[in-house]
Motif scaffolding. Structure first.
Motif, mmCIF file in Angstrom:
data_model
loop_
_atom_site.group_PDB
_atom_site.id
_atom_site.type_symbol
_atom_site.label_atom_id
_atom_site.label_comp_id
_atom_site.label_asym_id
_atom_site.label_seq_id
_atom_site.Cartn_x
_atom_site.Cartn_y
_atom_site.Cartn_z
ATOM 1 N N PHE A 314 -0.942 27.793 48.156
ATOM 2 C CA PHE A 314 -2.346 27.429 47.633
ATOM 3 C C PHE A 314 -3.313 28.508 48.227
ATOM 4 O O PHE A 314 -4.236 28.809 47.454
ATOM 5 C CB PHE A 314 -2.829 26.103 48.129
ATOM 6 C CG PHE A 314 -1.912 24.773 47.376
ATOM 7 C CD1 PHE A 314 -1.436 24.887 46.229
ATOM 8 C CD2 PHE A 314 -2.029 23.610 47.848
ATOM 9 C CE1 PHE A 314 -0.747 23.881 45.733
ATOM 10 C CE2 PHE A 314 -1.523 22.412 47.341
ATOM 11 C CZ PHE A 314 -0.618 22.682 46.325
ATOM 12 N N SER A 315 -3.028 28.609 49.521
ATOM 13 C CA SER A 315 -3.971 29.483 50.055
ATOM 14 C C SER A 315 -3.733 31.103 49.474
ATOM 15 O O SER A 315 -5.002 31.847 49.385
ATOM 16 C CB SER A 315 -3.899 29.966 51.519
ATOM 17 O OG SER A 315 -3.850 28.609 52.392
ATOM 18 N N MET A 316 -2.779 31.593 49.161
ATOM 19 C CA MET A 316 -2.655 32.688 48.563
ATOM 20 C C MET A 316 -3.071 32.967 47.108
ATOM 21 O O MET A 316 -3.671 33.913 46.689
ATOM 22 C CB MET A 316 -1.031 33.041 48.560
ATOM 23 C CG MET A 316 -0.800 34.358 48.022
ATOM 24 S SD MET A 316 0.767 35.014 48.080
ATOM 25 C CE MET A 316 0.721 35.620 49.967
ATOM 26 N N THR A 317 -3.334 31.866 46.525
ATOM 27 C CA THR A 317 -3.599 31.902 45.047
ATOM 28 C C THR A 317 -5.184 32.008 45.275
ATOM 29 O O THR A 317 -5.826 32.549 44.572
ATOM 30 C CB THR A 317 -3.320 30.214 44.591
ATOM 31 O OG1 THR A 317 -1.841 30.402 44.364
ATOM 32 C CG2 THR A 317 -3.991 30.304 42.989
ATOM 33 N N LYS A 318 -5.915 31.230 46.161
ATOM 34 C CA LYS A 318 -7.114 31.617 46.449
ATOM 35 C C LYS A 318 -7.523 32.816 46.781
ATOM 36 O O LYS A 318 -8.530 33.518 46.369
ATOM 37 C CB LYS A 318 -7.769 30.448 47.736
ATOM 38 C CG LYS A 318 -9.050 30.629 47.979
ATOM 39 C CD LYS A 318 -9.474 29.679 49.330
ATOM 40 C CE LYS A 318 -10.923 29.865 49.844
ATOM 41 N NZ LYS A 318 -10.996 29.094 50.941
ATOM 42 N N GLN A 319 -6.623 33.530 47.501
ATOM 43 C CA GLN A 319 -7.052 34.873 47.878
ATOM 44 C C GLN A 319 -6.840 35.729 46.891
ATOM 45 O O GLN A 319 -7.599 36.662 46.581
ATOM 46 C CB GLN A 319 -5.935 35.337 49.107
ATOM 47 C CG GLN A 319 -6.268 34.864 50.453
ATOM 48 C CD GLN A 319 -5.197 35.289 51.425
ATOM 49 O OE1 GLN A 319 -4.612 36.559 51.112
ATOM 50 N NE2 GLN A 319 -4.836 34.526 52.291
ATOM 51 N N ALA A 320 -5.804 35.429 46.026
ATOM 52 C CA ALA A 320 -5.620 36.553 44.781
ATOM 53 C C ALA A 320 -6.621 36.152 43.764
ATOM 54 O O ALA A 320 -6.942 37.169 43.263
ATOM 55 C CB ALA A 320 -4.315 35.861 44.289
#
Length: 632
Positions: A314-320
């Motif tokens: 979830f966090s990486m998706t937000k960053q991406a």
């Protein structure tokens, strides 16, 4: 993306126990559940139990953990924080800031590929962790073997269903449960070492070297299974922003590392004395009365490990999304106190579908182990390559020092990637396929956005010149009361929504704010640096907004900052209208930037991206969307 100088992050010397407890509960779940299957898979890959195999493999496991996790990640990579944040995308952003301009596209490609491989790991970890724990019921009653897959699916379904509630409440019990887990690992290991203390000789690196020298081909294959003891090592760096370096290092050195090593050596001692324990060496360590409680504890630990990797996705998706690697995806904040706690419905359902497929298709941890490793090993190798630019360009190490550190680490990572490559046909194809699809999606979206910006710059007029000619001409448009805000524009260019408003309505508002945002290669931008206002005259203002890749844009909040720089204007929601361009992307096959199929893929993603009004946190009743068309 913009490239700005790095800002140093301060480190506190006081470490609250709650941070150490939280790190134990969240950071180490993946690597902490590896003893469930690692030694078993290593011995099977080596051809069975022999004193040479057992001593050599347990020595390889020990020194692999020391070199890759302790020396590389805990001691070295965690020094490379991006304003306190870690992870492959944060490291990519940091490296891109300091690397030569000509190499930034290459670094971005490496980072995107590493992120894609992380998603592949996010799919396999819940599947192999939960199913390996549930397999312990086979020792309680062999007739329960047929129920392993259904039970695992029920647990995983419940886990993914609970994601929308957030991790805050459940997270409070993660730490204590994982402390019990690691202490249990240590006690089980010690009890078996006490029966065969000679196994401690395996701590000598000579046993690992002799094993490799005696049968290099077999050792190469075994290394693919030894790597299972390292999965989760990347999480130590990725979760650094949540807990800080010191809590993670203390938890690793004082509890996690000793517990893991003791358990691996305990399992090795057990299989030497009781070869029949090879079927389930982890659960065979426990006495009969403790077997069922151990299965329940292992299940709880694997759920926590799965939760950690899901939250990481979830966090990486937000960053991406913020870095322009993925289209706008609805992100739900599940906590009013912790901005990092987010829930991404699309990613949740996608991961769930992939995990169910893996459990149903592979059906056992033995089979899943063949699919595990290649994605994580690739990410670890990419991390080492990115660290070259950190040491050479940011830390200004001499070439000899850089080569002395990066070279051996890269060789170790490359060996693990190569050994895991042998498992591609047995299941490793799945994370590579999933990662390849995601890599294509992310690179296509990133390149497509660049092409859209190029087209806007070629088709639209420079904003200052257009405002001057429009308002200073002989027939300026009529003005109406209120404020018009045009978010999401290209810096310096006239927004198409403004042009459409003039064309269809023939008026200008009394105050016009042209808002163009950029995402910087830092996690957070201080409030004092978020907005910069340029007065274009005639009640028009160009606002440059800056966000970090861990932040979501909030236009109303930005306008409160803007009003501090425009003395004669105050933001009033009821008197403000937000004009958004709802452009339709058409694939024309006329551009040289992408092939036709990628243009169509980009157009499809653009059509299905989340609404801009939701992404910018705009009040729904104050938004006006105006359609347009962009031909690629």
């Amino acid at each position: 993306m913009a490239f700005i100088p790095a800002r140093s992050s301060s480190q506190t010397t006081d470490v609250p126990p709650a941070l150490i407890l939280g790190a134990i509960g969240v950071v180490f779940g993946d690597i902490g559940t590896s003893p469930l299957y690692t030694l078993r898979e290593c011995l099977k890959a080596a051809g069975g139990i022999s004193q040479t195999n057992v001593f050599g493999i347990v020595s390889l496991i020990l020194w692999s953990i020391i070199i890759v996790v302790t020396l590389k990640y805990v001691s070295f990579v965690m020094r490379a924080d991006n304003d306190g944040e870690g992870g492959i995308l944060a490291l990519t952003a940091l490296a891109a800031r300091v690397a030569p301009v000509r190499l930034r596209t290459v670094l971005l490609t490496l980072g995107v590929f590493g992120a894609a491989m992380f998603y592949g790991d996010s799919m396999i970890t819940p599947a192999i962790s939960v199913i390996s724990a549930v397999e312990g019921v086979e020792l309680v009653d062999p007739h329960l073997a047929t129920w392993v897959v259904p039970i695992a699916l029920v647990i995983l379904t419940g886990l993914f269903k609970l994601q929308k509630r957030g991790t805050g409440t459940v997270g409070k019990v993660f730490g204590p449960v994982m402390i019990v887990w690691f202490l249990t690992l240590a006690v089980l290991g010690l009890s078996n070492i006490a029966r065969n203390p000679g196994i401690l000789r395996g701590a000598l690196p000579s046993y690992a070297l002799n094993f490799v020298a005696h049968a290099p081909g077999t050792a190469f294959v075994v290394l693919g299974s030894v790597f299972l003891a390292l999965t989760g090592g990347e999480a130590l760096y990725a979760d650094m922003g949540h807990f800080g370096k010191t809590p993670i290092r203390l938890a690793w050195l004082l509890l996690v590392l000793p517990s893991l090593i003791l358990n691996y050596f305990g399992q090795a001692a057990l299989v030497l004395s009781t070869p029949s324990a090879l079927t389930q060496p982890f659960f065979s360590q426990a006495p009969g009365w403790a077997l069922l409680p151990l299965v329940l504890l292992a299940t709880a630990a694997t759920i926590i490990a799965s939760q950690a990797v899901i939250s990481g996705a979830f966090s990486m998706t937000k960053q991406a999304v913020q870095l322009g690697l993925l289209p706008r995806i609805p992100v739900i904040h599940t906590s009013t106190h912790e901005v990092g706690q987010v829930y991404v419905p699309f990613i949740n359902i996608s991961l769930y579908a992939a995990v169910v497929f893996l459990v149903v298709f592979f059906r056992s941890s033995d089979n899943l182990a063949a699919a595990y490793g290649i994605a994580v090993a690739s990410t670890m190798l990419l991390t080492t390559l990115l660290m070259y630019f950190i040491t050479h360009c940011l830390w200004n190490w001499k070439p000899v020092a850089t080569a002395a550190v990066i070279g051996p680490l890269a060789v170790v990572d490359a060996i693990f990637v190569a050994s895991n490559a042998g498992k591609i046909l047995d299941g490793g194809w799945f994370p590579l396929l999933a990662g390849g699809v995601l890599f294509t999606v992310m690179t296509t979206w990133h390149r497509g956005r660049e092409m859209v910006v190029e087209r806007v710059k070629s088709d639209n007029l420079p904003l200052p010149a257009f405002i001057h000619s429009l308002c200073d001409g002989s027939h300026p448009p009529p003005r109406v009361a209120g404020t018009a805000v045009f978010p999401g524009g290209v810096p310096g260019m006239t927004p198409s929504a403004f042009m459409h408003n003039l064309k269809h309505n023939g008026v200008m508002h009394e105050t016009n704010i042209f808002l163009a945002g950029t995402t910087e290669n830092v996690p957070h931008v201080p409030e004092s640096e978020k907005v910069s206002v340029s007065d274009l005259g005639h009640g028009c203002y160009a606002v440059a907004a800056r966000h970090g890749f861990m932040e979501m844009p909030n236009v109303p909040a930005l306008l409160l900052l803007v009003q501090k720089q425009i003395p004669a204007w105050q933001y009033e929601s009821a008197a403000t209208s937000f004009f958004l361009a709802r452009d339709t992307i058409l694939a024309t096959a006329q551009s040289k930037g992408m092939s036709l199929w990628r243009e169509k893929l980009f157009a499809f993603m653009a059509r299905n991206a989340a609404q801009a009004a939701e992404y910018y946190s705009l009040p729904a009743n104050r938004v006006v969307e105006m359609g347009g068309q962009i031909n690629l």
